[in-house]
Motif scaffolding. Sequence first.
Motif, mmCIF file in Angstrom:
data_model
loop_
_atom_site.group_PDB
_atom_site.id
_atom_site.type_symbol
_atom_site.label_atom_id
_atom_site.label_comp_id
_atom_site.label_asym_id
_atom_site.label_seq_id
_atom_site.Cartn_x
_atom_site.Cartn_y
_atom_site.Cartn_z
ATOM 1 N N ILE A 108 0.836 -1.199 0.000
ATOM 2 C CA ILE A 108 0.000 0.000 0.000
ATOM 3 C C ILE A 108 0.873 1.252 0.000
ATOM 4 N N ALA A 109 1.910 1.247 0.837
ATOM 5 C CA ALA A 109 2.817 2.392 0.895
ATOM 6 C C ALA A 109 3.466 2.647 -0.461
ATOM 7 N N THR A 110 3.871 1.582 -1.137
ATOM 8 C CA THR A 110 4.518 1.725 -2.448
ATOM 9 C C THR A 110 3.536 2.226 -3.488
ATOM 10 N N GLY A 111 2.336 1.642 -3.527
ATOM 11 C CA GLY A 111 1.351 2.033 -4.522
ATOM 12 C C GLY A 111 0.917 3.476 -4.387
ATOM 13 N N VAL A 112 0.685 3.929 -3.150
ATOM 14 C CA VAL A 112 0.239 5.294 -2.930
ATOM 15 C C VAL A 112 1.369 6.286 -3.180
ATOM 16 N N SER A 113 2.564 5.972 -2.730
ATOM 17 C CA SER A 113 3.641 6.950 -2.803
ATOM 18 C C SER A 113 4.303 7.028 -4.171
ATOM 19 N N VAL A 114 4.236 5.951 -4.974
ATOM 20 C CA VAL A 114 4.961 5.960 -6.249
ATOM 21 C C VAL A 114 4.016 6.007 -7.457
ATOM 22 N N CYS A 115 3.521 4.882 -7.899
ATOM 23 C CA CYS A 115 2.763 4.906 -9.167
ATOM 24 C C CYS A 115 1.685 3.837 -9.250
ATOM 25 N N GLY A 116 0.936 3.662 -8.169
ATOM 26 C CA GLY A 116 -0.261 2.847 -8.234
ATOM 27 C C GLY A 116 -0.023 1.370 -8.460
ATOM 28 N N ALA A 117 -0.842 0.785 -9.335
ATOM 29 C CA ALA A 117 -0.853 -0.667 -9.514
ATOM 30 C C ALA A 117 0.486 -1.206 -9.995
ATOM 31 N N ALA A 118 1.165 -0.477 -10.878
ATOM 32 C CA ALA A 118 2.459 -0.947 -11.376
ATOM 33 C C ALA A 118 3.474 -1.040 -10.241
ATOM 34 N N ALA A 119 3.460 -0.063 -9.339
ATOM 35 C CA ALA A 119 4.382 -0.084 -8.203
ATOM 36 C C ALA A 119 4.049 -1.221 -7.251
ATOM 37 N N ALA A 136 -5.451 -6.216 -2.325
ATOM 38 C CA ALA A 136 -5.892 -5.178 -1.398
ATOM 39 C C ALA A 136 -5.213 -3.851 -1.722
ATOM 40 N N ALA A 137 -3.912 -3.899 -1.998
ATOM 41 C CA ALA A 137 -3.175 -2.674 -2.301
ATOM 42 C C ALA A 137 -3.659 -2.043 -3.606
ATOM 43 N N VAL A 138 -3.878 -2.867 -4.632
ATOM 44 C CA VAL A 138 -4.385 -2.344 -5.904
ATOM 45 C C VAL A 138 -5.768 -1.732 -5.710
ATOM 46 N N SER A 139 -6.620 -2.389 -4.928
ATOM 47 C CA SER A 139 -7.961 -1.858 -4.666
ATOM 48 C C SER A 139 -7.889 -0.486 -4.016
ATOM 49 N N VAL A 140 -6.952 -0.332 -3.095
ATOM 50 C CA VAL A 140 -6.793 0.940 -2.395
ATOM 51 C C VAL A 140 -6.396 2.056 -3.358
ATOM 52 N N VAL A 141 -5.374 1.797 -4.194
ATOM 53 C CA VAL A 141 -4.909 2.860 -5.080
ATOM 54 C C VAL A 141 -5.950 3.194 -6.151
ATOM 55 N N VAL A 142 -6.733 2.203 -6.570
ATOM 56 C CA VAL A 142 -7.787 2.468 -7.547
ATOM 57 C C VAL A 142 -8.882 3.320 -6.917
ATOM 58 N N LEU A 143 -9.313 2.940 -5.718
ATOM 59 C CA LEU A 143 -10.403 3.643 -5.044
ATOM 60 C C LEU A 143 -10.057 5.107 -4.791
ATOM 61 N N TYR A 144 -8.941 5.332 -4.111
ATOM 62 C CA TYR A 144 -8.606 6.696 -3.721
ATOM 63 C C TYR A 144 -8.049 7.515 -4.881
ATOM 64 N N GLY A 145 -7.370 6.857 -5.807
ATOM 65 C CA GLY A 145 -6.905 7.577 -6.980
ATOM 66 C C GLY A 145 -8.052 8.034 -7.856
#
Length: 316
Positions: A108-119, A136-145
Motif C-alpha cells: 500500500i505504501a509503495t502504490g500510494v507513494s509511487v505509481c499505483g498498480a504498477a508499483a 488489497a493494495a491495488v484496490s486501495v490505489v484504484v479507489l482513492y486515486g
Amino acid sequence: MIVATVLATAASRAVTGVSAAVLAVGLGVALTNLGGLHARLAPGLRFASRRVLRLAIVLLGLQIALPELLALGGGALAVVAVATGVTFGATRWIGARLGVDPRRSLLIATGVSVCGAAAVAAMHEVAGSDDDDAAAAVSVVVLYGSASIVVLPLLAGALGLTPHQLGLWTGASVHEVAQVAAIGAAAGAGVLASAVAVKLARVLLLAPMVGLVSAALRRGAADRPAGTPGHRPPVVPLFVAGFVAAVAVRSLGAVPAGVADAIPGLTSALLAAALFALGTGIDLRRLVRGGRSLLLGGIATVLIGGISLAGVLIVG
C-alpha cells in the motif's frame, strides 16, 4: 488472457481515468470468483504474473527521459522526493499501529507513494507477499486515486491554485498515471504536460525504492538462524536493473521516435496481462474483510496530498 487484455485496453479508452491494468485486475477477479478459472490456465497465468510483469516494468523505464524531468526544476523535484519518501515511511509506520500485515502495508505504501498498480506489482515481486495482499493494495490505489479525479480539481479551485500549481500537485499526489492524465486533460494542455512530467519523476523512484527494500529484506533473511524458512530476495532484482538501463537508454536519446510513441501502449498491454493474472488469485471474501487496509490507504492518500500541496504552495 489475451482476450482479457484486449477487453481491458478497449474499455480503458472509453472510461476516463481508468487504466487497462486496473480494469484487467477486475476481469481476473471476476473470472476466478465466478468459478470460470480452469486449472489448465495456471501455467500461462504464472508466466504472465512474473515474466510479463518484469518486462512491463522494464519498458516503463523507456518512457522516462532524465533531461525532461530535470527541466521541472529543483523545487518540483524536491516536492516529489519529500512527499514520496515521507508517505512511504509514514504509511508503513501507521500500518503497524493499525495492525495491518507488514507485507500488505508495504505494498500500500509503495502504490500510494509511487505509481499505483504498477508499483504494487513491482514490490510484490520482492516482498514475499501473497496475491491477496497485492489485490488489497491495488484496490486501495484504484479507489482513492479515482476519487482524486473529482476531489483535486474542486480543492484546487477552492484554494485558488494556478493551472501550473494544479499540475504539480496532481503529478505529485495522484496514484495512477491514467488518473493524473485524466485530471490534466480536463484542466488543459498546460496542466496535463506538467502533471504527467511530475508523475514520471515519481515513477523514476520505483527502482531505488524496490532495490532498497529488496536489500533490507535480504539482510533480514541473512540475520535469521540457519535453516529458518523465509523469502530471500536477490541483491538487485534483474527487472530493476533493466528499468534503470531503459531510463538510461531513453535519456541518451537512443530510442527512435516511432518506438518511443509505441512504448506506452505496449507497456499498458503487458501490465494489463500481468495484473489480470494477479487478479485471478484474489479471493473476494477475504478481501472484503480488509477494512484496515482501506483505512490505511485513505490515510496515506491524505498524507501525500497534504505534503505535496504544502510543497507546491512553497515552490509555486
